[in-house]
Design an enzyme around this catalytic site. Structure first.
Site, PDB file in Angstrom:
ATOM      1  CE  LYS A 191      -1.617   1.042   4.704  1.00  0.00           C
ATOM      2  NZ  LYS A 191      -2.779   1.505   5.452  1.00  0.00           N
ATOM      3  NE  ARG A 210       3.572  10.144   9.687  1.00  0.00           N
ATOM      4  CZ  ARG A 210       4.719  10.418   9.114  1.00  0.00           C
ATOM      5  NH1 ARG A 210       4.950  11.605   8.610  1.00  0.00           N
ATOM      6  NH2 ARG A 210       5.659   9.506   9.029  1.00  0.00           N
TER       7      ARG A 210
HETATM    8  C1  DPM Z   1      -0.740   4.548   3.591  1.00  0.00           C
HETATM    9  C2  DPM Z   1      -1.683   4.999   4.533  1.00  0.00           C
HETATM   10  C3  DPM Z   1      -1.135   4.686   5.795  1.00  0.00           C
HETATM   11  C4  DPM Z   1       0.127   4.040   5.582  1.00  0.00           C
HETATM   12  C5  DPM Z   1      -2.991   5.684   4.207  1.00  0.00           C
HETATM   13  C6  DPM Z   1      -4.225   4.827   4.459  1.00  0.00           C
HETATM   14  C7  DPM Z   1      -1.768   4.984   7.111  1.00  0.00           C
HETATM   15  C8  DPM Z   1      -1.424   6.360   7.589  1.00  0.00           C
HETATM   16  C9  DPM Z   1      -1.950   6.649   8.959  1.00  0.00           C
HETATM   17  C10 DPM Z   1      -0.832   4.640   2.119  1.00  0.00           C
HETATM   18  N1  DPM Z   1       0.341   4.007   4.237  1.00  0.00           N
HETATM   19  O1  DPM Z   1      -4.179   3.664   4.878  1.00  0.00           O
HETATM   20  O2  DPM Z   1      -5.351   5.336   4.209  1.00  0.00           O
HETATM   21  O3  DPM Z   1      -2.548   5.788   9.626  1.00  0.00           O
HETATM   22  O4  DPM Z   1      -1.727   7.778   9.404  1.00  0.00           O
HETATM   23  C11 DPM Z   1       1.234   1.940   6.519  1.00  0.00           C
HETATM   24  C12 DPM Z   1       0.922   0.959   7.501  1.00  0.00           C
HETATM   25  C13 DPM Z   1       1.188  -0.299   6.929  1.00  0.00           C
HETATM   26  C14 DPM Z   1       1.683  -0.058   5.650  1.00  0.00           C
HETATM   27  C15 DPM Z   1       0.410   1.214   8.865  1.00  0.00           C
HETATM   28  C16 DPM Z   1      -1.088   1.340   8.980  1.00  0.00           C
HETATM   29  C17 DPM Z   1       1.069  -1.685   7.543  1.00  0.00           C
HETATM   30  C18 DPM Z   1      -0.048  -2.534   6.967  1.00  0.00           C
HETATM   31  C19 DPM Z   1       0.156  -3.072   5.571  1.00  0.00           C
HETATM   32  C20 DPM Z   1       1.102   3.469   6.598  1.00  0.00           C
HETATM   33  N2  DPM Z   1       1.725   1.305   5.445  1.00  0.00           N
HETATM   34  O5  DPM Z   1      -1.808   1.567   8.003  1.00  0.00           O
HETATM   35  O6  DPM Z   1      -1.574   1.207  10.130  1.00  0.00           O
HETATM   36  O7  DPM Z   1       1.160  -3.765   5.296  1.00  0.00           O
HETATM   37  O8  DPM Z   1      -0.706  -2.839   4.743  1.00  0.00           O
END
Ligand code: DPM
Length: 357
Positions: free
Chosen positions: A96, A165
């Site tokens: 993602k 954050r």
């Molecule tokens: C992206 C988003 C977030 C991450 C936006 C969304 C969350 C940001 C936030 C594109 N990347 O989801 O709408 O919560 O402020 C991210 C996480 C993971 C990958 C952590 C999370 C782990 C889960 C995975 C941050 N990127 O979303 O809690 O492998 O999909």
């Protein structure tokens, strides 16, 4: 230089190939990279794996919401530079976090079987036993995701939403050690990989909060021309996850969305039918468009073959091309349907308002 084979002597005098794996320095990134390393080690016992950890812009800027930094490849640029310079041979990412269009010369050589793609609620210990529904009026929920905030604001109007954050460790600390947040929303997959499943009080189904494109899946990024490495990592592909994620990424790409727009999806594969639900939201969730479509991904299904080997950045020679073509078309068609109903207006307004925040 690309595809250069590095050799190393082990204690028995045998010559082994060394594969360098790039990762971010966060604990979650390390866990994810170690997981992929374990899989590769099992499949290729003779290969020597070396892990190279580095910081990215996304790791360094900790005080600004992701959606406001305005850099598309926040978590990927430094790692791609290292790939390009042959300092590493592959990089493990959360799918993602990977843009739907990768810079030239790179491709996603493996998409591993998806963990739960859903979002989860982690409560401040003092709220133990409560749910988003039963939290008191005005309770503050921490998330910097416009997608989560938009959907949950609409569904739970008694709650307030505030940016949070930092990596997962920082966020959990901010939740537990202060009184700023009643709860935070995080991806269930990340929590599971960190071993924090016990902190999940509620997993949000699609009726409460649809997930982000690619959420819960790990991706291995490689040099697109490095056939050796590409062949090696391609054995990690999980067909169903590949098809779901191609449809989701094609949907997001057509909407010109990145990680900073309120776009959400839900996909499923059942009896060779791939279904995709996609939605766009205004920042407060008041305006939204949601539609669903499905397609056959039966490999016997006749779909026009495309000359393109990459589908929204993914190279998967071992997954039927016709199914990948159908999945990509599904994403594009669903996006076109939403666009015909005014999705671009909703997203443009959301972007403008977010930039002005
Ligand atoms: C992206 C988003 C977030 C991450 C936006 C969304 C969350 C940001 C936030 C594109 N990347 O989801 O709408 O919560 O402020 C991210 C996480 C993971 C990958 C952590 C999370 C782990 C889960 C995975 C941050 N990127 O979303 O809690 O492998 O999909």
């Amino acid at each position: 230089m690309s595809g250069e084979v590095l050799n190393a002597q082990d204690g028995n005098g045998t010559v082994n190939r060394v594969i360098r794996m790039g990762t971010r320095k966060s604990q979650l990134a390390r866990i994810q990279t170690d997981y992929v390393a374990e899989k590769l080690k099992t499949l290729y016992p003779d290969v020597l794996l070396e892990i190279v950890a580095m910081s990215t812009i996304g790791d360094k800027i900790l005080d600004t919401a992701l959606s406001k930094i305005g850099e598309k490849s926040l978590f990927t640029k430094e790692l791609e530079n290292a790939l390009e310079r042959n300092e590493v041979d592959l990089v493990v990412h959360s799918l993602k976090d990977l843009p739907t269009t990768l810079p030239n010369g790179f491709t996603i050589g493996a998409v591993l079987q998806r963990e739960s793609p859903h979002d989860a609620v982690v409560l401040h210990p003092k709220n133990s036993g409560l749910t988003l529904d039963t939290l008191p009026d005005g309770s503050v929920i921490g998330t910097s995701s416009l997608r989560r905030a938009a959907q949950l604001k609409k569904k739970f109007p008694h709650l307030e939403f505030k940016d949070i954050r930092g990596n997962l460790n920082t966020r959990l600390k901010k939740l537990d050690e202060k009184e700023d947040y009643a709860a935070i929303i995080l991806a269930a997959a990340g929590l599971k990989r960190m071993g924090w499943e016990a902190r999940v009080s509620q997993v949000l189904g699609p009726e409460d909060c649809m997930y982000a494109v690619g959420q819960g899946a790990l991706a291995v990024e490689v040099r697109a021309r490095d056939c050796d490495i590409l062949g090696m990592v391609s054995t990690l592909h999980h067909s169903e996850t590949v098809l779901r994620c191609i449809a989701e990424r094609a949907f997001l790409r057509r909407l010109e969305g990145g990680c900073s727009v309120p776009v959400a999806v839900n996909t499923e594969v059942k009896d060779s039918v791939l279904s995709l639900t996609g939605a766009v939201y205004s920042l407060d969730g008041a305006d939204s468009l949601k539609e669903a479509m499905e397609t056959s991904v039966d490999s016997g299904n006749k779909v026009e073959e495309s000359a393109d080997i990459q589908h929204v950045g993914v190279t998967a020679h071992n997954v039927p091309q016709c199914a990948q073509v159908a999945a990509e078309k599904l994403g594009v068609d669903l996006a076109d349907l939403l666009l015909s109903k005014g999705a671009m207006e909703i997203l443009t307004t959301a972007r403008k308002l977010n930039d002005a925040r």
